[in-house]
Each structure stands twice: as structure tokens, then as C-alpha cells.
Design a protein around this motif. Structure first.
Motif, PDB file in Angstrom:
ATOM      1  N   GLU A  84      -9.989  -3.021  -4.190  1.00 57.55           N
ATOM      2  CA  GLU A  84      -9.680  -1.590  -4.047  1.00 57.55           C
ATOM      3  C   GLU A  84      -8.270  -1.411  -3.484  1.00 57.55           C
ATOM      4  N   TRP A  85      -7.936  -2.220  -2.485  1.00 57.50           N
ATOM      5  CA  TRP A  85      -6.587  -2.121  -1.887  1.00 57.50           C
ATOM      6  C   TRP A  85      -5.524  -2.650  -2.840  1.00 57.50           C
ATOM      7  N   LEU A  86      -5.818  -3.773  -3.486  1.00 58.96           N
ATOM      8  CA  LEU A  86      -4.795  -4.377  -4.341  1.00 58.96           C
ATOM      9  C   LEU A  86      -4.443  -3.463  -5.517  1.00 58.96           C
ATOM     10  N   PHE A  87      -5.446  -2.951  -6.205  1.00 60.87           N
ATOM     11  CA  PHE A  87      -5.130  -2.191  -7.418  1.00 60.87           C
ATOM     12  C   PHE A  87      -4.578  -0.808  -7.109  1.00 60.87           C
ATOM     13  N   ARG A  88      -4.969  -0.258  -5.969  1.00 59.32           N
ATOM     14  CA  ARG A  88      -4.358   1.021  -5.584  1.00 59.32           C
ATOM     15  C   ARG A  88      -2.857   0.810  -5.358  1.00 59.32           C
ATOM     16  N   ALA A  89      -2.519  -0.289  -4.699  1.00 66.54           N
ATOM     17  CA  ALA A  89      -1.102  -0.577  -4.435  1.00 66.54           C
ATOM     18  C   ALA A  89      -0.354  -0.897  -5.738  1.00 66.54           C
ATOM     19  N   LEU A  90      -0.955  -1.694  -6.591  1.00 67.14           N
ATOM     20  CA  LEU A  90      -0.297  -2.040  -7.864  1.00 67.14           C
ATOM     21  C   LEU A  90      -0.089  -0.795  -8.715  1.00 67.14           C
ATOM     22  N   PHE A  91      -1.060   0.118  -8.691  1.00 67.55           N
ATOM     23  CA  PHE A  91      -0.950   1.356  -9.462  1.00 67.55           C
ATOM     24  C   PHE A  91       0.166   2.231  -8.890  1.00 67.55           C
ATOM     25  N   GLU A  92       0.171   2.377  -7.567  1.00 63.24           N
ATOM     26  CA  GLU A  92       1.203   3.228  -6.931  1.00 63.24           C
ATOM     27  C   GLU A  92       2.607   2.708  -7.212  1.00 63.24           C
ATOM     28  N   MET A  93       2.744   1.385  -7.351  1.00 65.82           N
ATOM     29  CA  MET A  93       4.069   0.796  -7.564  1.00 65.82           C
ATOM     30  C   MET A  93       4.374   0.575  -9.051  1.00 65.82           C
ATOM     31  N   THR A 203     -10.742  -3.989  10.432  1.00 67.44           N
ATOM     32  CA  THR A 203     -10.375  -4.184  11.841  1.00 67.44           C
ATOM     33  C   THR A 203      -8.998  -3.595  12.151  1.00 67.44           C
ATOM     34  N   GLY A 204      -8.272  -3.172  11.123  1.00 66.29           N
ATOM     35  CA  GLY A 204      -6.945  -2.608  11.351  1.00 66.29           C
ATOM     36  C   GLY A 204      -5.859  -3.672  11.464  1.00 66.29           C
ATOM     37  N   ARG A 205      -6.224  -4.944  11.247  1.00 64.83           N
ATOM     38  CA  ARG A 205      -5.187  -5.988  11.279  1.00 64.83           C
ATOM     39  C   ARG A 205      -4.172  -5.721  10.155  1.00 64.83           C
ATOM     40  N   LEU A 206      -4.706  -5.263   9.020  1.00 64.06           N
ATOM     41  CA  LEU A 206      -3.817  -4.852   7.927  1.00 64.06           C
ATOM     42  C   LEU A 206      -4.003  -3.357   7.710  1.00 64.06           C
ATOM     43  N   LYS A 207      -2.908  -2.614   7.908  1.00 67.70           N
ATOM     44  CA  LYS A 207      -2.962  -1.154   7.696  1.00 67.70           C
ATOM     45  C   LYS A 207      -2.268  -0.831   6.370  1.00 67.70           C
ATOM     46  N   TRP A 208      -2.618   0.337   5.822  1.00 65.83           N
ATOM     47  CA  TRP A 208      -2.107   0.682   4.493  1.00 65.83           C
ATOM     48  C   TRP A 208      -0.575   0.683   4.461  1.00 65.83           C
ATOM     49  N   ASP A 209       0.046   1.238   5.469  1.00 67.24           N
ATOM     50  CA  ASP A 209       1.521   1.325   5.463  1.00 67.24           C
ATOM     51  C   ASP A 209       2.159  -0.057   5.382  1.00 67.24           C
ATOM     52  N   ALA A 210       1.601  -1.015   6.142  1.00 66.38           N
ATOM     53  CA  ALA A 210       2.155  -2.374   6.128  1.00 66.38           C
ATOM     54  C   ALA A 210       1.884  -3.055   4.789  1.00 66.38           C
ATOM     55  N   TRP A 211       0.755  -2.704   4.203  1.00 57.71           N
ATOM     56  CA  TRP A 211       0.371  -3.286   2.907  1.00 57.71           C
ATOM     57  C   TRP A 211       1.287  -2.791   1.790  1.00 57.71           C
ATOM     58  N   ILE A 212       1.459  -1.472   1.700  1.00 57.87           N
ATOM     59  CA  ILE A 212       2.272  -0.928   0.600  1.00 57.87           C
ATOM     60  C   ILE A 212       3.743  -1.329   0.784  1.00 57.87           C
ATOM     61  N   GLN A 213       4.131  -1.524   2.039  1.00 61.09           N
ATOM     62  CA  GLN A 213       5.499  -1.948   2.311  1.00 61.09           C
ATOM     63  C   GLN A 213       5.812  -3.302   1.665  1.00 61.09           C
ATOM     64  N   ILE A 214       4.823  -4.177   1.612  1.00 58.45           N
ATOM     65  CA  ILE A 214       5.006  -5.500   0.989  1.00 58.45           C
ATOM     66  C   ILE A 214       5.343  -5.334  -0.504  1.00 58.45           C
ATOM     67  N   PHE A 215       4.671  -4.378  -1.142  1.00 60.56           N
ATOM     68  CA  PHE A 215       4.921  -4.169  -2.573  1.00 60.56           C
ATOM     69  C   PHE A 215       6.294  -3.525  -2.799  1.00 60.56           C
ATOM     70  N   LYS A 216       6.704  -2.696  -1.849  1.00 60.77           N
ATOM     71  CA  LYS A 216       8.056  -2.114  -1.942  1.00 60.77           C
ATOM     72  C   LYS A 216       9.091  -3.233  -1.781  1.00 60.77           C
ATOM     73  N   GLN A 217       8.800  -4.144  -0.856  1.00 62.71           N
ATOM     74  CA  GLN A 217       9.687  -5.302  -0.629  1.00 62.71           C
ATOM     75  C   GLN A 217       9.759  -6.152  -1.914  1.00 62.71           C
ATOM     76  N   ALA A 218       8.603  -6.375  -2.525  1.00 59.19           N
ATOM     77  CA  ALA A 218       8.559  -7.167  -3.762  1.00 59.19           C
ATOM     78  C   ALA A 218       9.375  -6.477  -4.858  1.00 59.19           C
ATOM     79  N   LYS A 219       9.185  -5.185  -4.987  1.00 59.42           N
ATOM     80  CA  LYS A 219       9.887  -4.448  -6.043  1.00 59.42           C
ATOM     81  C   LYS A 219      11.398  -4.467  -5.802  1.00 59.42           C
ATOM     82  N   ALA A 220      11.780  -4.333  -4.542  1.00 57.77           N
ATOM     83  CA  ALA A 220      13.220  -4.359  -4.224  1.00 57.77           C
ATOM     84  C   ALA A 220      13.825  -5.711  -4.586  1.00 57.77           C
TER      85      ALA A 220
END
Ligand code: SF4
Length: 230
Positions: A84-93, A203-220
């Protein structure tokens, strides 16, 4: 032979692999007993190959098929909370045609992204043994060779990261962390991220903002690499 043909043949080989008896037995048992919520579904129950765009610049490397996720649906990181997290991020990017992934036949298309795993069979308790990782690593090595247009490899979690570095014969890899970035001699960028497992996201170890930021980093990094190309 094209990369696509090679990847297709490799995935056919993976899907019939029986090199790890412990894992093959476990996957078949899970496929027969099933989770109560999925009793009416037919589980895949076999090794799960990689999938996506054979010309991809972004490679996402997960850990292992989930016993009731990919081992059920037949597609990596599909049918569980991580998906659910992975494909939402891939779709958004802009890498996925849909924000959710349910089954290998749901029509989802990845563009410029390819998904594979450190290991292609679901292990008990999500813990593969070192010898199983080593055995399955030869498939990852072949996949990476066929994915000739890769610019960024995103490793989800420390086990996937260490498997990747071992397969790439990267001596003294930097310590894994979320946001870790290192480059290979050919310019391919390795990124590290916490795995979007339920354990990490609940548990909040990974939050959405930090997760989507990784994909922005990848795209950059992909865009920078295209700018540098002759
Ligand atoms: S984990 Fe990999 S090497 Fe082992 S049986 Fe599954 S596909 Fe084959």
C-alpha cells in the motif's frame, strides 16, 4: 537478445526454482493452509520473480515475498500493507499507473521502475537464512545485469541493502540508514530506506514524509543523471 527477453526467461527460471527446500516447503504449506481472510483465494505458492519496466532507471529492491502477500498474489510487494505504501508512492511520483496493487493480473503498469527482491521465496517469520540469501543472490546479480538503464537502486531495509552490496561486490559498504546515498563506479546511485513494513509504519519509525522524500531523492538523481548524459 533484448533485456526484456532475458528478464522474462530469468523470471521463468526463478518461478520454477527449488534450490531452497526449507523455503519451498514453507511457501507451499502457507498456500495450502491460507489465512482465514483469504480462504476463497488460490495462493501463488511459488517463487515470485521481479516485474516492471525492463528499461527502468529506478530499481526498487525489497526483502522477501510476504507469506500472505506476494506468496498469495504472485507479484512482489503486492497484497499487503508494505505494498500500500510502495504503490501509493510510485503512483504519486509517476512510476505506477495505479496507487494500489492487488494481484499480478490487476493491470497495473510500472513505467521507468522495476521491482525485485533480495530473495524470491517467502521465509518463515520473514527471516531468510544467510545461505538462502546467498543462493538467491545469483538471480539478483543477473537481473541487475539485464537492467542496463538503471540509474538508482533503492534498497528497502538493511537486509536488502546488504544483499545488494554483496552481489555488487562492494567492499566496505557504508552503514545502512534511511536516506543513505552512495554511488557505484559506473555512476549508479544506491539509496537506502527503511522498509515500509507494517512494523515500521505502525510504530512511526517510518513516516510518510520521510518515505516520499526517498522517492523525490531517487527522481532527482535520475534527472541529474539524464542531464549529465552526452
Ligand atoms: S529463495 Fe531463491 S534460490 Fe531459493 S528456492 Fe526460492 S527462488 Fe530459488
Amino acid at each position: 537478445m533484448s533485456a526484456n527477453l532475458n528478464l522474462n526467461s530469468l523470471n521463468e527460471q526463478i518461478e520454477t526454482c527449488a534450490l531452497c527446500p526449507r523455503l519451498r516447503t514453507y511457501c507451499k504449506e502457507v498456500a495450502q493452509t491460507k489465512r482465514a481472510a483469504y480462504q476463497d483465494q488460490e495462493y501463488w505458492g511459488r517463487p515470485v520473480g521481479g516485474y516492471g519496466d525492463s528499461n527502468a532507471e529506478l530499481i526498487v529492491l525489497g526483502l522477501a515475498p510476504g507469506a500472505h502477500g506476494a506468496n498469495r498474489t504472485g507479484r512482489l510487494i503486492t497484497g499487503d500493507k508494505s505494498g500500500e505504501w510502495l504503490f501509493r508512492a510510485l503512483f504519486e511520483m509517476g512510476f505506477s499507473s495505479r496507487p494500489e496493487s492487488n494481484h499480478r493480473n490487476d493491470g497495473l503498469i510500472l513505467t521507468n521502475a522495476y521491482i525485485t527482491n533480495a530473495i524470491h521465496c517467502a521465509p518463515p517469520e520473514n527471516k531468510p537464512k544467510p545461505e538462502e540469501l546467498k543462493r538467491c543472490g545469483s538471480y539478483l546479480q543477473n537481473e541487475l545485469q539485464f537492467l542496463q538503464n538503471k540509474k538508482v537502486i533503492l534498497a528497502l531495509g538493511s537486509i536488502a541493502y546488504l544483499q545488494l552490496m554483496r552481489v555488487l561486490a562492494f567492499s566496505r559498504p557504508p552503514k545502512f540508514s534511511h536516506g543513505l546515498e552512495t554511488a557505484l563506479s559506473d555512476g549508479t546511485v544506491i539509496l537506502g530506506s527503511y522498509h515500509p513494513s507494517q512494523q515500521n509504519t505502525f510504530t512511526g519509525r517510518l513516516k510518510w514524509d520521510a518515505w516520499i522524500q526517498i522517492f523525490k531523492q531517487a527522481k532527482a538523481r535520475i534527472e541529474q543523471s539524464s542531464t549529465r548524459a552526452p
